[in-house]
Design a protein around this motif. Sequence first.
Motif, PDB file in Angstrom:
ATOM      1  N   LYS A  62       0.824  -1.211   0.000  1.00  0.00           N
ATOM      2  CA  LYS A  62       0.000   0.000   0.000  1.00  0.00           C
ATOM      3  C   LYS A  62       0.860   1.263   0.000  1.00  0.00           C
ATOM      4  CE  LYS A  62      -4.166  -1.851   2.137  1.00  0.00           C
ATOM      5  NZ  LYS A  62      -5.059  -1.789   3.308  1.00  0.00           N
ATOM      6  N   GLN A  67      -2.918   4.641  -5.078  1.00  0.00           N
ATOM      7  CA  GLN A  67      -4.309   4.657  -4.606  1.00  0.00           C
ATOM      8  C   GLN A  67      -4.398   4.627  -3.072  1.00  0.00           C
ATOM      9  OE1 GLN A  67      -6.675   1.487  -6.242  1.00  0.00           O
ATOM     10  NE2 GLN A  67      -8.472   2.012  -5.016  1.00  0.00           N
ATOM     11  N   PHE A  68      -3.469   3.933  -2.400  1.00  0.00           N
ATOM     12  CA  PHE A  68      -3.525   3.764  -0.952  1.00  0.00           C
ATOM     13  C   PHE A  68      -2.379   4.471  -0.219  1.00  0.00           C
ATOM     14  CE2 PHE A  68      -5.380  -0.070  -2.852  1.00  0.00           C
ATOM     15  CZ  PHE A  68      -6.654  -0.017  -2.300  1.00  0.00           C
ATOM     16  N   GLN A  69      -1.434   5.022  -0.961  1.00  0.00           N
ATOM     17  CA  GLN A  69      -0.202   5.532  -0.370  1.00  0.00           C
ATOM     18  C   GLN A  69      -0.437   6.570   0.727  1.00  0.00           C
ATOM     19  OE1 GLN A  69       2.547   7.656  -2.995  1.00  0.00           O
ATOM     20  NE2 GLN A  69       4.203   6.455  -2.067  1.00  0.00           N
ATOM     21  N   GLN A  70      -1.293   7.549   0.471  1.00  0.00           N
ATOM     22  CA  GLN A  70      -1.489   8.632   1.451  1.00  0.00           C
ATOM     23  C   GLN A  70      -2.053   8.099   2.769  1.00  0.00           C
ATOM     24  OE1 GLN A  70      -0.117  11.552   0.800  1.00  0.00           O
ATOM     25  NE2 GLN A  70      -0.543  12.042   2.920  1.00  0.00           N
ATOM     26  N   SER A  71      -3.041   7.228   2.697  1.00  0.00           N
ATOM     27  CA  SER A  71      -3.622   6.701   3.943  1.00  0.00           C
ATOM     28  C   SER A  71      -2.636   5.788   4.664  1.00  0.00           C
ATOM     29  CB  SER A  71      -4.941   5.970   3.674  1.00  0.00           C
ATOM     30  OG  SER A  71      -4.724   4.829   2.871  1.00  0.00           O
ATOM     31  N   GLU A  72      -1.840   5.038   3.922  1.00  0.00           N
ATOM     32  CA  GLU A  72      -0.870   4.141   4.578  1.00  0.00           C
ATOM     33  C   GLU A  72       0.288   4.937   5.168  1.00  0.00           C
ATOM     34  OE1 GLU A  72      -0.324   0.136   5.812  1.00  0.00           O
ATOM     35  OE2 GLU A  72      -2.008   1.316   5.107  1.00  0.00           O
ATOM     36  N   GLN A  74      -0.107   7.847   6.460  1.00  0.00           N
ATOM     37  CA  GLN A  74      -0.698   8.358   7.698  1.00  0.00           C
ATOM     38  C   GLN A  74      -0.673   7.281   8.780  1.00  0.00           C
ATOM     39  OE1 GLN A  74      -1.598  11.553   8.303  1.00  0.00           O
ATOM     40  NE2 GLN A  74      -1.776  10.836  10.396  1.00  0.00           N
ATOM     41  N   ASN A  75      -0.964   6.048   8.396  1.00  0.00           N
ATOM     42  CA  ASN A  75      -0.891   4.926   9.354  1.00  0.00           C
ATOM     43  C   ASN A  75       0.536   4.752   9.870  1.00  0.00           C
ATOM     44  OD1 ASN A  75      -3.608   4.394   8.989  1.00  0.00           O
ATOM     45  ND2 ASN A  75      -3.255   2.751   7.500  1.00  0.00           N
ATOM     46  N   ASN A  78       1.380   7.592  12.284  1.00  0.00           N
ATOM     47  CA  ASN A  78       0.702   7.330  13.559  1.00  0.00           C
ATOM     48  C   ASN A  78       1.422   6.235  14.342  1.00  0.00           C
ATOM     49  OD1 ASN A  78      -1.497   7.417  15.517  1.00  0.00           O
ATOM     50  ND2 ASN A  78      -2.073   5.451  14.631  1.00  0.00           N
TER      51      ASN A  78
END
Length: 171
Positions: A62, A67-72, A74-75, A78
């Motif tokens: 990810k 497609q998933f890079q920004q949310s991952e 952020q994970n 965190n």
Amino acid sequence: MSTAASLTLKSSIPVPSVKELVSQPLDTVPHRYLRNIDADYPTATLFSGDSSLHVPVIDLIKLTDPQFQQSELQNLDNACKNWGIFQLVGHGVSHESIKSMDGKIKEFFDRPPEEKKRYAQKPGSLEGYGQAFVISEDQKLEWCDMILLKAIPTDTRKLEFWPEQSPHKFR
């Protein structure tokens, strides 16, 4: 500062091997290994037995997928800020390779002390066998032994710290 450069800037104060300490009869745990859980680990309350608290999982696939890079990311941010640890999945390293690597590491630490000391950290380096980041005589220590080996980039590997004969195929 690069990680490679930081590995050679400071060296640790040599300390006894934990495995050697426990091979002798001990009436008490040496004071350098005793911790005050409230003072030394202020976030220890996170591990109060609440089963809803799990170590964060980061998916490398990810992280590289637009497609998933920004949310991952952020994970990952965190996990680093709030946990200081995470489990990495999607890295492509086979279970067999991880199991083999784990076995080789266990074989290394089961070797006699004099053999492990052949790969000891040298002054000015954190690479090798020993505890890293020991900077004072009163510092609290982790109840473990370690070996730090740089694997990449390959041209900066210091093979003098990589056991050659035993464990078989460690290098």
